[in-house]
Write a protein that holds these residues in place. Structure first.
Motif, PDB file in Angstrom:
ATOM      1  N   ALA A   1       0.828  -1.205   0.000  1.00 28.38           N
ATOM      2  CA  ALA A   1       0.000   0.000   0.000  1.00 28.38           C
ATOM      3  C   ALA A   1       0.865   1.258   0.000  1.00 28.38           C
ATOM      4  CB  ALA A   1      -0.935  -0.002   1.204  1.00 28.38           C
ATOM      5  N   LEU A   2       1.905   1.286   0.831  1.00 30.06           N
ATOM      6  CA  LEU A   2       2.827   2.428   0.827  1.00 30.06           C
ATOM      7  C   LEU A   2       3.469   2.601  -0.545  1.00 30.06           C
ATOM      8  CD1 LEU A   2       4.771   2.241   4.212  1.00 30.06           C
ATOM      9  CD2 LEU A   2       3.467   4.192   3.359  1.00 30.06           C
ATOM     10  N   TRP A   3       3.874   1.502  -1.130  1.00 28.96           N
ATOM     11  CA  TRP A   3       4.480   1.504  -2.465  1.00 28.96           C
ATOM     12  C   TRP A   3       3.499   2.076  -3.488  1.00 28.96           C
ATOM     13  CZ3 TRP A   3       5.814  -3.661  -5.364  1.00 28.96           C
ATOM     14  CH2 TRP A   3       6.699  -3.407  -6.419  1.00 28.96           C
ATOM     15  N   GLY A   4       2.234   1.666  -3.358  1.00 28.77           N
ATOM     16  CA  GLY A   4       1.223   2.148  -4.288  1.00 28.77           C
ATOM     17  C   GLY A   4       0.959   3.632  -4.159  1.00 28.77           C
ATOM     18  N   VAL A   5       0.927   4.125  -2.922  1.00 27.42           N
ATOM     19  CA  VAL A   5       0.674   5.551  -2.712  1.00 27.42           C
ATOM     20  C   VAL A   5       1.878   6.383  -3.123  1.00 27.42           C
ATOM     21  CG1 VAL A   5       0.249   7.310  -0.945  1.00 27.42           C
ATOM     22  CG2 VAL A   5      -1.038   5.176  -0.909  1.00 27.42           C
ATOM     23  N   GLU A   6       3.081   5.911  -2.798  1.00 24.31           N
ATOM     24  CA  GLU A   6       4.278   6.706  -3.034  1.00 24.31           C
ATOM     25  C   GLU A   6       4.700   6.764  -4.500  1.00 24.31           C
ATOM     26  OE1 GLU A   6       5.809   8.668  -0.986  1.00 24.31           O
ATOM     27  OE2 GLU A   6       4.460   8.152   0.668  1.00 24.31           O
ATOM     28  N   SER A   7       4.578   5.658  -5.227  1.00 26.22           N
ATOM     29  CA  SER A   7       5.074   5.674  -6.616  1.00 26.22           C
ATOM     30  C   SER A   7       4.246   4.822  -7.569  1.00 26.22           C
ATOM     31  CB  SER A   7       6.529   5.187  -6.658  1.00 26.22           C
ATOM     32  OG  SER A   7       6.609   3.796  -6.349  1.00 26.22           O
ATOM     33  N   PHE A   8       3.007   4.535  -7.222  1.00 22.33           N
ATOM     34  CA  PHE A   8       2.149   3.642  -8.010  1.00 22.33           C
ATOM     35  C   PHE A   8       2.931   2.384  -8.394  1.00 22.33           C
ATOM     36  CE2 PHE A   8      -1.045   2.005 -10.741  1.00 22.33           C
ATOM     37  CZ  PHE A   8      -2.212   2.685 -10.449  1.00 22.33           C
ATOM     38  N   TYR A   9       3.462   1.728  -7.344  1.00 21.21           N
ATOM     39  CA  TYR A   9       4.169   0.458  -7.465  1.00 21.21           C
ATOM     40  C   TYR A   9       5.400   0.570  -8.366  1.00 21.21           C
ATOM     41  CZ  TYR A   9      -0.457  -0.478  -5.720  1.00 21.21           C
ATOM     42  OH  TYR A   9      -1.625  -0.399  -4.999  1.00 21.21           O
ATOM     43  N   GLY A  10       6.114   1.673  -8.205  1.00 20.67           N
ATOM     44  CA  GLY A  10       7.378   1.849  -8.913  1.00 20.67           C
ATOM     45  C   GLY A  10       7.273   2.416 -10.305  1.00 20.67           C
ATOM     46  N   THR A  11       6.076   2.701 -10.762  1.00 22.58           N
ATOM     47  CA  THR A  11       5.920   3.231 -12.127  1.00 22.58           C
ATOM     48  C   THR A  11       6.118   4.748 -12.187  1.00 22.58           C
ATOM     49  OG1 THR A  11       3.518   3.502 -11.887  1.00 22.58           O
ATOM     50  CG2 THR A  11       4.318   1.379 -12.724  1.00 22.58           C
ATOM     51  N   LYS A  12       6.128   5.397 -11.020  1.00 24.13           N
ATOM     52  CA  LYS A  12       6.310   6.858 -10.979  1.00 24.13           C
ATOM     53  C   LYS A  12       7.373   7.201  -9.931  1.00 24.13           C
ATOM     54  CE  LYS A  12       1.564   7.759 -12.465  1.00 24.13           C
ATOM     55  NZ  LYS A  12       0.267   8.410 -12.144  1.00 24.13           N
TER      56      LYS A  12
ATOM     57  N   GLY B   1      12.958   7.398  -5.709  1.00 22.52           N
ATOM     58  CA  GLY B   1      12.798   5.974  -5.893  1.00 22.52           C
ATOM     59  C   GLY B   1      11.426   5.408  -5.605  1.00 22.52           C
ATOM     60  N   HIS B   2      11.379   4.093  -5.475  1.00 23.64           N
ATOM     61  CA  HIS B   2      10.126   3.355  -5.297  1.00 23.64           C
ATOM     62  C   HIS B   2       9.331   3.843  -4.096  1.00 23.64           C
ATOM     63  CE1 HIS B   2      10.685  -0.004  -8.211  1.00 23.64           C
ATOM     64  NE2 HIS B   2      11.961   0.272  -8.037  1.00 23.64           N
ATOM     65  N   MET B   3      10.016   4.124  -2.988  1.00 23.39           N
ATOM     66  CA  MET B   3       9.323   4.487  -1.753  1.00 23.39           C
ATOM     67  C   MET B   3       9.481   5.963  -1.416  1.00 23.39           C
ATOM     68  SD  MET B   3       7.978   1.595  -1.297  1.00 23.39           S
ATOM     69  CE  MET B   3       7.155   1.725   0.278  1.00 23.39           C
ATOM     70  N   GLN B   4      10.054   6.730  -2.329  1.00 24.51           N
ATOM     71  CA  GLN B   4      10.139   8.186  -2.211  1.00 24.51           C
ATOM     72  C   GLN B   4      10.790   8.630  -0.903  1.00 24.51           C
ATOM     73  OE1 GLN B   4       8.810  10.681  -4.908  1.00 24.51           O
ATOM     74  NE2 GLN B   4       9.805   8.812  -5.615  1.00 24.51           N
ATOM     75  N   PHE B   5      11.939   8.043  -0.614  1.00 22.75           N
ATOM     76  CA  PHE B   5      12.730   8.475   0.543  1.00 22.75           C
ATOM     77  C   PHE B   5      13.395   9.808   0.245  1.00 22.75           C
ATOM     78  CE2 PHE B   5      14.047   4.607   3.329  1.00 22.75           C
ATOM     79  CZ  PHE B   5      12.715   4.268   3.508  1.00 22.75           C
ATOM     80  N   ILE B   6      13.367  10.741   1.189  1.00 24.02           N
ATOM     81  CA  ILE B   6      14.205  11.921   1.073  1.00 24.02           C
ATOM     82  C   ILE B   6      15.622  11.517   1.479  1.00 24.02           C
ATOM     83  CG2 ILE B   6      12.329  13.573   1.384  1.00 24.02           C
ATOM     84  CD1 ILE B   6      13.201  13.874   4.305  1.00 24.02           C
TER      85      ILE B   6
END
Length: 391
Positions: A125-136, A189-194
Motif C-alpha cells: 500500500a505504501l508503495w502504491g501511494v508513493e510511486s504507483f508500485y514503482g511506475t512513478k 525511488g520506489h518508496m520516495q525516501f528523502i
C-alpha cells in the motif's frame, strides 16, 4: 554502513542503467543567482565532509529548476479532502495493480516481514501511494531540485540539509548523479525516501552490497521502508485502524474500542476491544486510527494519508470498499455519479484524465468540450443535469 537483511558490506557504484527522461517542466536551466549560491555553498559542503571531486561531479550538469519553485509555492492546489483523497488513493485501478504487485512479490515480502515485522499488504500500500508500485519514481534531477529549493530560501535550511545528505549518498557510491532522480522536492525511488531518511534507514535486501532505490528491482526500497516503519514503532499483527459508524454529535477523542462502542461508535469489521483509537471524522464514514495507523504518519502526518494507506492496504489484501458513503458534493453528485460522468465522457472520446470521480482540469475541459459540441452553455461544471444528458 547500511543496515540490511544481508548485513553485507557496501560496494562502490551501481550497475549502469538507462537514464530517465527529465520532465520538460523540471529541466535545469542556467541562472546567475543560483550559480552564485552554489559557489558559496561549496565551502559549507566541504565543511560537512563533501570532497571537491564529489561536488564537481554532482553539479557538472545541474542547474536551476523553475518548475520546482512553482510546485513549492502552489502545493495547496494538490490538497484534497478525505473523499477525493480516498477516491484517488484507493481507486479501483490502484487496488487492482496492488493485488498484482502483492502476488508478484510475495516471496520477497514474506522475507521482509520476517526481518522487520511489517505485513506485506502495508508495504504494498505504501508503495502504491508513493510511486504507483514503482511506475512513478520521479524524473527530476535531485541535486538540481534540492539546490534550487535551498537557494530559493523558503525552507532553505531544510533543503540544504537534504542536499548535503544527497551529496553524501553520491560520495558513498550508492548511485551516480545522472541516476539520482526523484520528485520535485527530492524524494527518491520506489518508496520516495528523502536523502536524510535514505541515509538513516536504507538497507540491502538482496545481498549485493548496495541499496538501490532507483532501479527496477524494488527489493531494497521495500525493505528500507519496512526498516523505517519498524524503527518508528510498527507492531506486527495489529491493524492500522478501522472504519466506524459514528452517531451524530460525536466528538473526536482517543478511547478504546470498548469505550467507543458504549458511545455508539461501532467498527464495521471485528477488532479487539482493547485497542485504543483516535476518532477521525469526515463528511461520510468515520475511522478509528490505532497505533500502527499513527506510525504511518512517519511517512506523512496528514490524517488523510494515514487513512488512505490503511484503506488501500485492506483493499489490496482482498477487502471490499468502504461501507459508509459520502454525501453528494456541492454539484449534487455522489462519488459514484462522478465516476459515471467521467466514464460517459471517456466513451464519447473526451479525455477526463482519470475515472476516479475526482474532477481536475482535464475533466472540466472534457465537460466544456462536450458542452460546446452539443450546443450547450459552456461552463465546464458538472451537475445532475449534465449527467442525465450523458446517460
Amino acid at each position: 554502513m547500511l543496515a540490511g537483511i544481508s548485513r553485507r558490506g557496501l560496494l562502490a557504484g551501481l550497475m549502469a542503467a538507462p537514464l530517465a527522461a527529465w520532465a520538460q517542466d523540471f529541466a535545469p536551466v542556467a541562472d546567475q543567482g543560483w550559480s552564485a549560491w552554489v559557489d558559496a555553498f561549496r565551502a559549507r559542503a566541504k565543511k560537512a565532509g563533501i570532497s571537491d571531486a564529489t561536488f564537481r561531479a554532482a553539479f557538472a550538469h545541474a542547474g536551476f529548476v523553475p518548475g520546482v519553485i512553482e510546485k513549492d509555492r502552489n502545493q495547496a492546489e494538490s490538497i484534497y479532502g478525505m473523499e477525493d483523497y480516498l477516491a484517488i488513493t484507493a481507486s479501483d485501478d490502484r487496488v487492482a495493480a496492488g493485488r498484482k504487485a502483492l502476488a508478484k512479490n510475495a516471496g520477497l515480502l514474506r522475507r521482509i516481514e520476517r526481518a522487520y515485522g511489517v505485513e506485506p499488504k502495508v508495504l504494498v500500500a505504501l508503495w502504491g501511494v508513493e510511486s504507483f508500485y514503482g511506475t512513478k519514481r520521479g524524473t527530476v534531477p535531485v541535486i538540481s531540485a534540492l539546490s534550487t529549493l535551498a537557494y530559493e530560501g523558503r525552507r532553505g535550511k531544510f533543503f540544504e540539509g537534504q542536499l548535503v545528505a544527497a551529496l553524501k549518498i553520491l560520495q558513498h557510491g550508492d548511485v551516480t548523479p545522472d541516476r539520482m532522480l526523484g520528485g520535485w522536492a527530492g524524494a527518491m525511488g520506489h518508496m520516495q525516501f528523502i536523502p536524510t531518511t535514505y541515509r538513516s534507514f536504507a538497507v540491502d535486501a538482496n545481498g549485493d552490497g548496495k541499496s538501490d532505490h532507483w532501479g527496477d528491482d524494488p527489493a531494497d526500497a521495500l525493505a528500507s521502508a519496512a526498516h523505517y516503519l519498524n524503527q518508528a514503532g510498527w507492531t506486527h499483527g495489529e491493524p492500522w485502524g478501522v472504519e466506524v459508524r459514528v452517531p451524530k454529535g460525536t466528538k473526536p477523542a482517543t478511547r478504546t474500542v470498548a469505550e467507543w462502542r458504549k458511545l455508539g461508535v461501532t467498527p464495521v469489521t471485528a477488532v479487539s476491544s482493547g485497542l485504543k483509537g483516535r476518532l477521525i471524522l469526515t463528511s461520510g464514514p468515520g475511522f478509528l486510527l490505532f497505533h500502527n495507523g499513527r506510525v504511518l504518519g512517519a511517512y506523512n502526518s496528514a490524517e488523510r494519508y494515514m487513512v488512505g494507506v490503511g484503506v488501500l492496504s485492506d483493499r489490496v489484501a482482498g477487502g471490499g470498499p468502504l461501507v459508509g458513503g459520502f454525501p453528494p458534493d456541492a454539484t449534487g453528485l455522489t462519488q459514484d455519479e462522478r465516476v459515471l460522468l467521467q466514464k460517459r465522457l471517456t466513451a464519447l472520446g473526451y479525455d477526463t484524465g482519470s475515472q476516479d470521480g475526482v474532477f481536475g482540469p482535464k475533466t472540466r475541459a472534457a465537460i466544456a468540450g462536450w458542452q460546446q459540441a452539443t450546443g450547450r452553455a459552456v461552463t465546464g461544471q458538472a451537475s445532475p443535469d449534465v449527467l442525465r444528458a450523458l446517460r
